[in-house]
Design an enzyme around this catalytic site. Structure first.
Site, PDB file in Angstrom:
ATOM      1  N   ARG A   1      34.318  37.203  45.604  1.00 19.25           N
ATOM      2  CA  ARG A   1      33.165  38.030  44.952  1.00 19.25           C
ATOM      3  C   ARG A   1      32.705  39.219  45.941  1.00 19.25           C
ATOM      4  O   ARG A   1      31.093  39.831  46.320  1.00 19.25           O
ATOM      5  CB  ARG A   1      32.222  37.509  44.103  1.00 19.25           C
ATOM      6  CG  ARG A   1      32.916  36.425  42.791  1.00 19.25           C
ATOM      7  CD  ARG A   1      33.900  37.213  42.708  1.00 19.25           C
ATOM      8  NE  ARG A   1      34.169  36.625  41.433  1.00 19.25           N
ATOM      9  CZ  ARG A   1      34.286  36.566  39.975  1.00 19.25           C
ATOM     10  NH1 ARG A   1      33.807  37.888  39.856  1.00 19.25           N
ATOM     11  NH2 ARG A   1      35.058  36.838  39.178  1.00 19.25           N
ATOM     12  N   GLY A   2      33.192  38.887  47.893  1.00 22.49           N
ATOM     13  CA  GLY A   2      32.337  39.368  48.613  1.00 22.49           C
ATOM     14  C   GLY A   2      31.372  38.078  49.563  1.00 22.49           C
ATOM     15  O   GLY A   2      30.871  38.428  50.847  1.00 22.49           O
TER      16      GLY A   2
ATOM     17  N   SER B   1      33.468  37.546  52.167  1.00 25.77           N
ATOM     18  CA  SER B   1      34.004  38.658  53.404  1.00 25.77           C
ATOM     19  C   SER B   1      33.211  38.998  54.889  1.00 25.77           C
ATOM     20  O   SER B   1      34.011  39.922  55.414  1.00 25.77           O
ATOM     21  CB  SER B   1      33.312  39.801  52.642  1.00 25.77           C
ATOM     22  OG  SER B   1      32.151  40.134  52.458  1.00 25.77           O
TER      23      SER B   1
ATOM     24  N   TYR C   1      37.182  46.870  31.446  1.00 28.16           N
ATOM     25  CA  TYR C   1      36.293  47.027  32.719  1.00 28.16           C
ATOM     26  C   TYR C   1      35.500  48.788  32.615  1.00 28.16           C
ATOM     27  O   TYR C   1      36.370  49.182  32.483  1.00 28.16           O
ATOM     28  CB  TYR C   1      37.152  47.217  33.804  1.00 28.16           C
ATOM     29  CG  TYR C   1      38.063  45.268  34.712  1.00 28.16           C
ATOM     30  CD1 TYR C   1      37.288  44.110  34.305  1.00 28.16           C
ATOM     31  CD2 TYR C   1      38.974  45.201  35.077  1.00 28.16           C
ATOM     32  CE1 TYR C   1      37.853  43.197  34.525  1.00 28.16           C
ATOM     33  CE2 TYR C   1      39.207  44.310  35.090  1.00 28.16           C
ATOM     34  CZ  TYR C   1      38.917  42.985  35.177  1.00 28.16           C
ATOM     35  OH  TYR C   1      39.179  41.822  35.465  1.00 28.16           O
TER      36      TYR C   1
ATOM     37  N   LEU D   1      37.713  36.776  48.015  1.00 27.92           N
ATOM     38  CA  LEU D   1      36.170  37.407  49.031  1.00 27.92           C
ATOM     39  C   LEU D   1      35.304  36.249  48.471  1.00 27.92           C
ATOM     40  O   LEU D   1      34.748  36.657  48.578  1.00 27.92           O
ATOM     41  CB  LEU D   1      36.484  38.358  49.420  1.00 27.92           C
ATOM     42  CG  LEU D   1      37.267  38.752  49.973  1.00 27.92           C
ATOM     43  CD1 LEU D   1      37.209  40.804  50.445  1.00 27.92           C
ATOM     44  CD2 LEU D   1      37.991  37.764  51.907  1.00 27.92           C
TER      45      LEU D   1
END
Ligand SMILES: NC(=O)c1ccc[n+]([C@@H]2O[C@H](COP(=O)([O-])OP(=O)(O)OC[C@H]3O[C@@H](n4cnc5c(N)ncnc54)[C@H](OP(=O)(O)O)[C@@H]3O)[C@@H](O)[C@H]2O)c1
Length: 337
Positions: free
Chosen positions: A214-215, A218, A59, A212
């Site tokens: 990846r949003g 959300s 990452y 979520l």
């Protein structure tokens, strides 16, 4: 420090906060991040009682581990002592940031671990796992190498990531496995058929990521949101125009339920994962303190049978439009074979 409810990572793993913090987005894949806010978010998570921090050595090519190192060094001693690190390794990168495959050879595993320990500034990693199976190396060899790191005291527990039931069984036959890290959300339910039952049979916990999506679910994502270059979502099938429109319709159905309960869409989505079993620990990818606070609110959301049925009706299994990864990345998922 506050005490959060805890869950066990499988029958052999540690007890961890019922929600973990996934730190990936603080270094990669979701566009620019704010270093000071990232550190403040990790500190706020520890202060709130989160004990599980998830990362990967790839990452930001070490950036994320160095960030966690800084956050732990500057956190109060009590919080630092309770923090557990879950680290993924194995992804091969280019200078330009591309991904070129996975390396699970035993010597590579030990090399990755040596570098991670140095970057994290710790003498052990709590859970260590290869991010994707190396197709050229039997899983027994990769897991065997982590087992040797456990014996030497450099790693506490062996984890798995995105593998299917056969690979889970083969790995568990080599050494105890604490948890499988895998995508699981209202939109990604493929683990329910075989993978989750295999984990349960073997006493292996699940750390669920992408809760979520990846949003996407959300409640904060919109059709007109512009994504910066390199943002994973600009390549993700679920975020492409027509798919995105259909998926956001599902979010609106979920929003009605959230509003009736006086909570947010993100909280309903996280609470749904929490309600799927006490052997599942959602990792939330909050990059800011306000998002973290919202995510932690999910722990107070009780979903009874009526609410769960309403959620199922709003977002039925299999209703997501588009795969969870682009085709070239789906090909690396042992879990999708
Ligand atoms: N094993 C694997 O293969 C694998 C793969 C991917 C990730 N992971 C791990 O799982 C963690 C979580 O994954 P993820 O970040 O992709 O999934 P996620 O939690 O589904 O999505 C995180 C994104 O959702 C948005 N969001 C909106 N409201 C939020 C809220 N209240 N709380 C948290 N996020 C909110 C954030 O973007 P905005 O704030 O911009 O809206 C954030 O970037 C990662 O950090 C990583 O450690 C593992």
């Amino acid at each position: 420090m506050t005490a959060l409810p805890t869950r066990a990572l499988g029958s052999t793993g540690p007890q961890v906060s019922a929600i973990g913090l996934g730190c990936m987005g603080m270094s990669a894949l979701y566009g620019e991040s704010d270093r000071a806010e990232s550190i403040a978010t990790i500190h706020a998570a520890l202060e709130a009682g989160i004990t599980l921090l998830d990362t990967g050595d790839f990452y930001g090519m070490g950036h994320n581990e160095l960030l966690i190192n800084e956050a732990l060094r500057t956190a109060p001693a009590t919080a630092r002592e309770q923090a557990l690190t879950s680290v993924k390794f194995g992804a091969l990168r280019t200078v330009e940031g591309g991904f070129t495959g996975y390396d699970g050879r035993p010597a590579a595993v030990k090399n990755f671990a040596a570098y991670s320990l140095q970057r994290l500034g710790t003498d052990h990693i709590d859970v260590y796992r290869i991010a994707r199976v190396d197709p050229d190396v039997p899983i027994e060899e990769t897991v065997g190498a982590i087992a040797e790191l456990v014996e030497a005291g450099h790693v506490r527990h062996i984890g798995l990531s995105e593998v299917g039931a056969d690979t889970i069984r083969r790995a568990a036959a080599v050494a105890p496995v604490s948890d499988l890290q895998i995508e699981y959300s209202l939109l990604s339910r493929s683990i329910e058929a075989e993978i989750l039952p295999a984990c349960r049979e073997l006493g292996i916990g699940v750390t669920a990521y992408g809760v979520l999506s990846r949003g996407l679910i959300s409640g904060h994502f919109s059709q007109d949101r512009e994504l910066p270059p390199g943002d994973f979502r600009s390549m993700s099938p679920r975020f492409q125009a027509e798919n995105l429109r259909r998926n956001l319709d599902l979010v609106e159905a979920l929003r009605k339920i959230a509003e009736q309960k006086g909570v947010t869409v993100a909280q309903i989505a996280i609470a749904w994962v929490l309600a799927r079993g006490t052997d599942i620990v959602p990792l939330v990818g909050a990059r800011r303190r306000d998002r973290l606070t919202e995510a932690l609110g999910a722990l107070d959301v009780q979903l009874d049978a009526v609410a769960l049925a309403a959620i199922e009706e709003a977002v039925p299994a299999g209703s997501a439009a588009g795969d969870r990864y682009p085709a070239d990345q789906m090909a690396h998922l042992d879990s999708e074979r």
